[in-house]
Design a protein around this motif. Structure first.
Motif, short mmCIF file in Angstrom:
data_model
loop_
_atom_site.label_atom_id
_atom_site.label_comp_id
_atom_site.label_asym_id
_atom_site.label_seq_id
_atom_site.Cartn_x
_atom_site.Cartn_y
_atom_site.Cartn_z
N ALA B 44 1.04 20.61 -8.16
CA ALA B 44 0.59 19.57 -7.53
C ALA B 44 1.02 18.73 -6.47
CB ALA B 44 -0.07 18.54 -8.41
N PHE B 45 2.63 18.53 -6.55
CA PHE B 45 3.45 17.88 -5.62
C PHE B 45 4.05 18.66 -4.82
CE2 PHE B 45 2.39 14.64 -9.07
CZ PHE B 45 1.63 13.59 -8.02
N ALA B 46 4.13 19.98 -5.01
CA ALA B 46 5.03 20.95 -4.09
C ALA B 46 5.11 20.55 -2.47
CB ALA B 46 4.38 22.56 -4.18
N ASP B 47 3.91 20.34 -2.02
CA ASP B 47 4.01 19.95 -0.56
C ASP B 47 3.34 18.46 -0.43
OD1 ASP B 47 3.70 20.00 1.96
OD2 ASP B 47 2.29 21.38 2.21
N LEU B 48 4.06 17.71 -0.27
CA LEU B 48 3.91 16.48 -0.20
C LEU B 48 3.01 16.01 1.33
CD1 LEU B 48 6.65 14.11 -1.29
CD2 LEU B 48 4.60 14.97 -2.64
N LYS B 49 3.31 16.91 2.31
CA LYS B 49 2.36 16.63 3.45
C LYS B 49 1.00 17.05 3.44
CE LYS B 49 4.73 19.66 6.24
NZ LYS B 49 5.80 19.92 5.47
N ALA B 50 0.42 17.44 2.25
CA ALA B 50 -0.85 18.03 1.87
C ALA B 50 -1.49 16.79 1.00
CB ALA B 50 -0.79 19.14 1.34
N LEU B 51 -0.69 15.85 0.81
CA LEU B 51 -0.98 14.70 -0.17
C LEU B 51 -0.88 13.54 0.58
CD1 LEU B 51 0.83 15.56 -3.58
CD2 LEU B 51 -1.37 15.80 -2.93
N ARG B 52 -2.09 12.71 -0.08
CA ARG B 52 -2.18 11.24 0.63
C ARG B 52 -1.88 10.32 -0.92
NH1 ARG B 52 -1.56 13.60 4.42
NH2 ARG B 52 -2.71 14.05 5.99
N VAL B 53 -1.60 8.98 -0.84
CA VAL B 53 -1.33 8.18 -1.71
C VAL B 53 -1.97 6.91 -1.50
CG1 VAL B 53 0.84 7.54 -0.88
CG2 VAL B 53 0.35 7.36 -3.32
N ALA B 54 -2.41 6.25 -2.44
CA ALA B 54 -3.06 4.81 -2.64
C ALA B 54 -2.37 4.10 -3.47
CB ALA B 54 -4.71 4.86 -2.56
N VAL B 55 -1.95 2.81 -3.11
CA VAL B 55 -1.23 1.98 -4.07
C VAL B 55 -2.18 0.88 -4.34
CG1 VAL B 55 0.78 0.35 -4.50
CG2 VAL B 55 0.83 2.59 -3.29
N ASP B 56 -2.75 0.49 -5.45
CA ASP B 56 -3.65 -0.36 -5.79
C ASP B 56 -4.78 -0.25 -4.77
OD1 ASP B 56 -2.55 -1.51 -7.91
OD2 ASP B 56 -1.20 -3.02 -6.88
N GLN B 57 -5.49 0.96 -4.91
CA GLN B 57 -6.29 1.18 -4.11
C GLN B 57 -6.43 1.01 -2.62
OE1 GLN B 57 -9.95 -0.28 -6.02
NE2 GLN B 57 -9.38 0.91 -7.98
N LYS B 58 -5.17 1.05 -1.86
CA LYS B 58 -5.04 0.95 -0.61
C LYS B 58 -4.20 2.02 -0.07
CE LYS B 58 -6.22 -3.62 0.77
NZ LYS B 58 -7.37 -3.63 1.31
N LEU B 59 -4.50 2.83 0.92
CA LEU B 59 -3.81 3.68 1.36
C LEU B 59 -2.25 3.36 1.83
CD1 LEU B 59 -6.28 5.49 3.99
CD2 LEU B 59 -5.44 6.32 1.78
N ALA B 60 -1.29 4.14 1.46
CA ALA B 60 0.18 3.64 1.45
C ALA B 60 0.97 5.01 1.68
CB ALA B 60 0.52 3.19 0.07
N ASP B 61 2.38 4.56 2.10
CA ASP B 61 3.33 5.80 2.36
C ASP B 61 3.88 6.27 1.07
OD1 ASP B 61 2.63 6.10 5.03
OD2 ASP B 61 3.69 4.25 5.57
N PHE B 62 4.56 7.11 1.21
CA PHE B 62 5.28 7.59 -0.13
C PHE B 62 6.51 6.68 -0.47
CE2 PHE B 62 2.83 11.14 0.31
CZ PHE B 62 2.49 11.72 -1.11
N ASP B 63 6.89 6.04 0.65
CA ASP B 63 7.97 5.06 0.48
C ASP B 63 7.76 3.68 -0.02
OD1 ASP B 63 7.16 4.11 2.97
OD2 ASP B 63 8.90 4.57 4.02
N ALA B 64 6.48 3.46 -0.11
CA ALA B 64 5.86 2.14 -0.65
C ALA B 64 6.47 1.69 -2.05
CB ALA B 64 4.25 2.32 -0.86
N PRO B 65 6.97 0.49 -1.95
CA PRO B 65 7.63 0.00 -3.28
C PRO B 65 6.55 -0.13 -4.56
CG PRO B 65 7.16 -1.70 -1.85
CD PRO B 65 7.02 -0.26 -1.18
N LEU B 66 6.83 0.22 -5.82
CA LEU B 66 6.30 -0.01 -7.00
C LEU B 66 6.22 -1.20 -7.55
CD1 LEU B 66 6.68 3.66 -8.40
CD2 LEU B 66 4.91 2.73 -6.80
N ALA B 67 7.14 -2.35 -7.29
CA ALA B 67 7.15 -3.49 -7.92
C ALA B 67 5.72 -4.27 -7.90
CB ALA B 67 8.14 -4.32 -7.08
N GLY B 68 5.30 -4.40 -9.36
CA GLY B 68 4.01 -5.18 -9.33
C GLY B 68 2.67 -4.30 -9.15
#
Lengths: 143, 81
Positions: B44-68
């Protein structure tokens, strides 16, 4: 902004929308599952509950601010739809047509690639996720 | 935190969501932890360019922090409209 599985009545929604004084232009757009006679049995739309509604609200708020819209409406369905069914609609209302047309295009461009919905096509020989188009991402640069 | 998967990411991993205890400090660190778990995560995570991420339901980057952070979601590029 509404995310729902049930069908909506485009005519009734359009009729009820944009009735406030001062409104001189109403634009509506509706997206439909294409019926190309190419064996598409159904289109399933998945969404991220909570985030999809919030994303539509945020995109709509941006449009209202930028074009001083008098009103805006977005309805987006999820679940399994058959060819010919309406997937979604947007409506914009403003004093003059230019703002209403532009804002409707802006809403469509943004909700295509910034709202968490995904489409999957079902055919007799299997199913496949619809890939995002580079054009859709490029479309955002004009705003 | 809750980790959610949508569309083909959900299908490859075989789960819509799961609770994950992590020591990662960024989304990228979380991805590395998940990839190391099992082949289905690696797939599932083989190609990060093919993935998007949301942190607490907001679009984010892969370098987004996870604190809280309560909720991280992984999915392919969106195809709404």
């Amino acid at each position: 902004m509404v995310v729902q599985s049930a069908p909506f009545d485009l005519g009734a929604e359009a009729e009820a929308f944009g009735r406030a004084p001062g409104i001189g232009a109403v634009v509506t757009f509706s997206g439909v599952v294409r019926d190309l006679g190419d064996g598409l049995a159904a289109m399933e739309i998945e969404h991220y509950p909570g985030m999809s509604e919030a994303a539509l609200e945020e995109i709509a708020r941006a449009a209202v601010e930028r074009w001083s819209l008098a009103d805006v409406l977005v309805i987006h369905r999820f679940g399994k739809l058959v060819p010919g069914e309406r997937i979604m609609m947007v409506a914009t209302a403003s004093a003059h047509r230019k703002a209403a047309f532009e804002a409707a295009e802006f809403l469509m461009d943004y909700l295509k690639s910034r709202a968490p919905f995904w489409k999957k096509e079902y055919r007799a020989d299997g199913s496949e996720w619809v890939a995002a188009k580079g054009d859709d991402e490029d479309a955002l640069t004009r705003w | 935190m809750e980790v959610l998967y949508f569309a083909w990411v959900r299908e490859r991993i075989g789960l819509p969501r799961e609770r994950v205890e992590t020591v990662a400090t960024t989304v990228a660190g979380l991805v590395e932890e998940l990839r190391a778990r099992e082949p289905r995560y690696e797939a599932a995570f083989a190609d990060l360019k093919a993935l998007r991420v949301a942190v607490d339901q907001k679009l984010a980057d892969f370098d987004a922090p996870l604190a809280g952070v309560r909720e991280v979601a992984f999915f392919p590029p969106m195809t709404g409209g």
